[in-house]
Structure formats: C-alpha cells, structure tokens
Design a protein around this motif. Structure first.
Motif, short mmCIF file in Angstrom:
data_model
loop_
_atom_site.label_atom_id
_atom_site.label_comp_id
_atom_site.label_asym_id
_atom_site.label_seq_id
_atom_site.Cartn_x
_atom_site.Cartn_y
_atom_site.Cartn_z
N PRO A 1 4.43 -18.61 6.52
CA PRO A 1 2.80 -18.42 6.19
C PRO A 1 2.37 -17.62 5.10
N THR A 2 1.42 -17.96 4.44
CA THR A 2 0.95 -17.21 3.19
C THR A 2 -0.46 -16.55 3.55
N ARG A 3 -0.13 -15.53 4.29
CA ARG A 3 -1.18 -14.72 4.74
C ARG A 3 -1.33 -13.81 3.59
N SER A 4 -2.74 -13.21 3.81
CA SER A 4 -3.29 -12.42 2.90
C SER A 4 -2.61 -11.03 2.79
N ASP A 5 -1.83 -10.63 3.76
CA ASP A 5 -0.79 -9.36 3.74
C ASP A 5 0.70 -9.83 3.59
N SER A 6 1.05 -10.90 3.15
CA SER A 6 2.24 -11.16 2.91
C SER A 6 3.11 -10.81 1.79
N LEU A 7 2.42 -10.08 0.72
CA LEU A 7 3.21 -9.98 -0.45
C LEU A 7 2.76 -8.64 -0.95
N ARG A 8 3.04 -7.71 -0.12
CA ARG A 8 2.90 -6.12 -0.74
C ARG A 8 3.69 -6.04 -1.76
N THR A 9 3.31 -5.41 -3.05
CA THR A 9 4.11 -5.35 -4.10
C THR A 9 4.08 -3.97 -4.75
N LEU A 10 5.17 -3.43 -5.28
CA LEU A 10 5.23 -1.98 -5.75
C LEU A 10 5.18 -2.28 -7.29
N VAL A 11 4.13 -1.65 -7.72
CA VAL A 11 4.03 -1.75 -9.28
C VAL A 11 3.87 -0.41 -9.90
N PRO A 12 5.04 0.01 -10.67
CA PRO A 12 5.16 0.90 -11.24
C PRO A 12 4.14 1.33 -12.31
N VAL A 13 3.63 2.56 -12.78
CA VAL A 13 2.50 2.93 -13.73
C VAL A 13 2.92 3.97 -14.38
N SER A 14 3.04 4.10 -15.88
CA SER A 14 3.47 4.89 -16.74
C SER A 14 2.42 6.09 -16.64
N VAL A 15 2.90 7.10 -16.67
CA VAL A 15 1.95 8.37 -16.80
C VAL A 15 2.31 9.35 -18.04
N ARG A 16 2.96 8.40 -19.01
CA ARG A 16 3.37 9.08 -20.26
C ARG A 16 2.48 9.28 -21.14
N ARG A 17 2.14 10.44 -22.08
CA ARG A 17 1.30 10.56 -22.94
C ARG A 17 2.04 9.90 -24.23
N PRO A 18 1.32 9.61 -25.14
CA PRO A 18 1.92 8.94 -26.43
C PRO A 18 2.80 9.79 -27.14
N ASP A 19 2.75 11.19 -27.10
CA ASP A 19 3.87 12.01 -27.63
C ASP A 19 5.11 12.23 -26.67
N GLU A 20 5.32 11.51 -25.57
CA GLU A 20 6.17 11.65 -24.64
C GLU A 20 7.23 10.20 -24.48
N LEU A 21 7.00 9.51 -25.57
CA LEU A 21 7.55 7.90 -25.34
C LEU A 21 9.02 8.15 -25.53
N THR B 1 8.46 -6.74 -2.94
CA THR B 1 9.09 -6.68 -4.15
C THR B 1 8.39 -5.84 -5.02
N VAL B 2 9.07 -5.66 -6.17
CA VAL B 2 8.77 -4.57 -7.21
C VAL B 2 8.33 -5.62 -8.54
N ALA B 3 7.35 -5.22 -9.29
CA ALA B 3 6.94 -6.13 -10.48
C ALA B 3 6.65 -4.99 -11.55
N THR B 4 7.59 -4.80 -12.72
CA THR B 4 7.04 -3.67 -13.48
C THR B 4 6.94 -4.32 -14.99
N ASN B 5 6.01 -3.87 -15.64
CA ASN B 5 5.68 -4.27 -17.17
C ASN B 5 5.97 -3.39 -18.27
#
Length: 472
Positions: A281-301, A377-381
């Motif tokens: 079944p492809t329900r609306s709640d079938s694919l909760r995904t963890l998406v990491p978000v960077s919180v780095r400042r430009p001077d911390e790369l 699942t996890v999806a990171t960019n």
C-alpha cells in the motif's frame, strides 16, 4: 609533529559512537567514491601522496581517548604511532570491472567497522575497472565529520585547491525586527516598540521550537510500522545513479522549486514504483524520511565535526502524478522548515553539551536500543566540487556519495553534485525489501519523468503563445 591540546567530542559526535555500539551490525561511517581516469598509480606512490595530504587534516592523525564510566566525553589526541599504511588499502574489482563490480567493492568496504584504536578513516585504491579506470574509496567515521565537513576533507586529497560549492545557509530563526546596523535610537518610544517586537519574536520562536521538538519526538517514536524499516544484518549492497544537473536546474526553474525538492521527488518516485511492484500500500504515511539539515555558518565549513539538525517529512508516495508529487514535496519541505523542527534539533544538541556527559551517553545508549519503526529511510544532500578535480594528475570522472545506515533504517540515500552531474548514492542492508540497484534505477527514471513533464509544459506554453499571436 607535537601533540596539541586534546579536543573533546561534542554530544552529537559522541552519539554516533554510541549508536554504533547499540547494534553489532552497524558501521557508522560515511564515504565517497571517486572514479578516475587511468592508469592507476602504484600502491607505494599512492600511499606516499595520501600520507602527505592527510597530515594537513588533524583528525586523520588523531585517535580517540575514552574515559572509564563516561566520566568525561571522549577526546581527540595525536596518534604518536600513526602509520599511513594502516589506513591506505588496495583491492581490485572483479571482472569485467563494470559499475556493478565497483559497487560490490564499495559494499564490502562499508560493511566493516573502523578500528577505534587508530584514526577513524580509510582510503582504498580500487583497480581493475573497465576502460583503464580506477577508483578511490574514502571512508571516515561519522563521529569525525558530517557530510559537508567530509566533503571539505575529500577536497584536501585532490590536487591543488579544489573549489567546493555550498548552498547558502537557510536560517531557521525568525527575524526579530531589531536594529543591528547603527547606533541605538534615543527615542524612548522606539525602545518600548523594539522591546515589544523582540518579546513577540522570542515567544513565536519558542513556540516554533517547542512545536518542532514535539513533532520530532512523536514521529521518531511513532508505533507506525514502516515496511522499509527493519533490523540490520552484517552485509550491505550499494548502487548509484547520475543525472544531468542542467536537467535538474531546468525543472527547478520551470516549477520554482529547489534542487533538493527535485531530488526528493525522484526518490519518492523510486520508492513508489518499488512498492507498487510489490503490491504494498502506498499510503500518505508510508515513507517518513529523515532529512539532515546543515546548521554550519560559512566560516565553519572546514571544521571537522557534526553540525546538523533534522527534519522528518512524509514523502508523498501516495501521489501518482509526477508534477503533483514534486509540488507536494516542495510544500512539505517548506512546511517542515517553518515548523521549527530543525531549530528544535539544534537546540537539543546544544543543550545536551551542557549536561554531564555520563547522563547524555547513557540516555543515547538507551534511546538507540529502542525499536525505531517511525522512520523508513534517510536522504541527505551534500554539495561537491563545482569544477572537475584531479588526484595525482588523474581526472575524477564521477563522484559518488555513500551514506550510513543504522537504527532500523535499512536504506540510506546521499545526493551530491559534481561539475555537471547530480549523483545519488544508495546503500542498503543486504536483506532490505528494496535493493539499492532498484532504487537507483528508479531515481534515474523519476528525474527523466520530471524532465519529460518540463519539456511538455514548455511545448504547451509555446503553442499557447503562438495561438495568442494568431488571435491578435
């Protein structure tokens, strides 16, 4: 080299070690595969080159020092016995040396845990690839670096100064309306107005953070069973798909979405098609995904550590139309950013650093042993070099990312840009319901479908414009 002052791991960095300890089948390393033009260098010259370059990266010559009973956080200390040949390995891909053979090598490399008695990285030279190519597989423990820091470390292994493109940091902080660009006003009425605005902004921010924290906790601890989630085994599979970055940007321009939106829509397409093939079944709640978000400042790369928060959107596998699905992804990511989830995650990590380490360590160990079934699942960019780079004079033809999997997440997807390509690296447990190869192919087809929709919309628009000209 003299030993410097020991650096303590943050609660988040140490958390990756504790999460790995919670499951004997988990190896919490991240990595990258560079496929290069031949000929491959000989192992000795390769090791010597890597030795020189990694010595410019302090973490590559540092080892973990832990304390009994978690009385203090682990520390990075210089490894006086550092020997590069403990970390540089050599292997060959099986005949015929095609992509499938390379992916088998990658899976085997990522199955094994890094030795914590030595600096937590490895570098593999893989020869035997077709067309005279060879590959470089870099593996680093997640406690050392997140995706952006690891990308910066990879650039240090390349020839010369590699330019790495990073997206603008998207702040999750609401504007407080206060003045920051001049001297304080002398008008008392302005003081009161400013104080009122700041108070309102603080209250709104606090509400968003508390709401975001509640959403994260509810979604991770949800008893909702995810068909894709499940216990890990000791074996892995790997697959990858590359698409034209120009095609992706044309989709972004036509429908006013981001590259990350297009990537997540293609991932959604791949999962949906895999589920339909299996009559799931492809329900609306079938694919909760963890998406990491960077919180780095430009001077911390350049800093070797983890500076990430998370969002937990539901990817719309229940929507069949590709364009509607893309718009749904865009709207859900926009809502997730506005919900305060990433800000709540950042504050939680910051607060954990103020607590006694023993308390945070024991808490993380307890939480990572709970049977997580709320996230599938996890999806990171992670952006890569915007221009083509070389290693030992050989051009890097393609760059493939390798994400980690843990905590019942049997499929992980990483996305990276390199020159004119956007590449999806998919790692999965060997016994996962859907194989990484199937998902990689589905992602490629998902982008192709969106490209077709984009072209059709342009043709329709041109036809409409021509009709208007004829009428006028």
């Amino acid at each position: 080299m003299t030993a410097g002052k020991p650096e303590r791991l943050s609660a988040l960095d140490a958390g990756f070690l504790q999460a790995e300890d919670s499951d004997r089948h988990t190896s919490l390393a991240i990595g990258a595969v560079a496929v290069l033009e031949g000929p491959a260098p000989d192992v000795e010259s390769f090791a010597s080159t890597i030795d020189v370059r990694v010595r410019q990266l302090p973490r590559c010559t540092q080892v973990l020092r832990t304390h009994p009973f978690d009385t203090s956080a682990p520390e990075w200390v210089h490894d006086d016995a550092f020997e590069v040949r403990h970390h540089v390995r050599h292997t060959a891909a099986a005949a015929p040396g095609d992509d499938a053979a390379l992916y088998c090598v990658v899976a085997e490399v990522m199955e094994r845990r890094l030795d914590r008695d030595r600096p937590l990285w490895e570098c593999w030279l893989v020869d035997g690839l077709a067309d005279g190519r060879w590959a470089l597989v870099v593996k680093v423990h997640h406690s050392v670096a997140d995706g952006i820091a690891a990308s910066t470390m990879f650039s240090a292994l390349c020839d010369g100064a590699s330019i790495v493109e990073y997206p603008p940091h998207e702040s999750d902080h609401p504007s407080d309306g206060a003045r920051h660009d001049g001297l304080p006003t002398m008008n008392p009425l302005s003081w009161l107005t400013g104080a009122w605005n700041v108070s309102l902004a603080t209250a709104r921010s606090a509400w968003r953070v508390s709401s975001g924290a509640a959403q994260i906790a509810t979604r991770i601890l949800s008893p909702q069973s995810q068909a894709m989630a499940g216990p890990l085994t000791a074996m892995r599979r790997y697959g990858a798909a590359s698409v034209s970055l120009a095609d992706v940007k044309s989709i972004c321009h036509r429908f006013d979405v981001t590259v990350n939106d297009v990537a997540l829509a293609a991932i959604t397409d791949a999962f949906r098609e895999a589920m339909v093939r299996r009559d799931e079944p492809t329900r609306s709640d079938s694919l909760r995904t963890l998406v990491p978000v960077s919180v780095r400042r430009p001077d911390e790369l350049h800093l070797p550590d983890n500076r990430v928060s998370v969002m937990l959107p539901l990817l719309p596998v229940d929507i069949a139309d590709p364009l509607e699905r893309l718009r749904a992804v865009h709207n859900r990511m926009t809502q997730s950013k506005a919900s305060g989830q990433s800000r709540a995650g950042s504050l939680a990590v910051a607060a954990s650093n103020l607590l006694p380490f023993a308390l945070t360590a024991w808490t993380v160990r307890l939480l990572t042993r709970l049977p997580q079934r709320g996230v599938a699942t996890v999806a990171t960019n992670v952006p890569g070099p915007r221009t083509r780079v070389t290693v030992m004079g050989r051009a890097v033809q393609s760059l493939l990312p390798i994400p980690p999997i843990a905590l019942n997440l049997r499929i992980g997807i990483a996305i990276t840009s390199y020159a004119d390509e956007l590449t999806f690296g998919v790692i999965g447990d060997f016994d996962a319901t859907v194989s990484p190869e199937e998902l990689a192919n589905g992602i490629r087809e998902g982008v192709e479908r969106l490209v077709s929709v984009t072209k059709a919309c342009r043709r329709s628009r041109r036809a409409g414009n021509q009709l208007l000209l004829l009428i006028s």
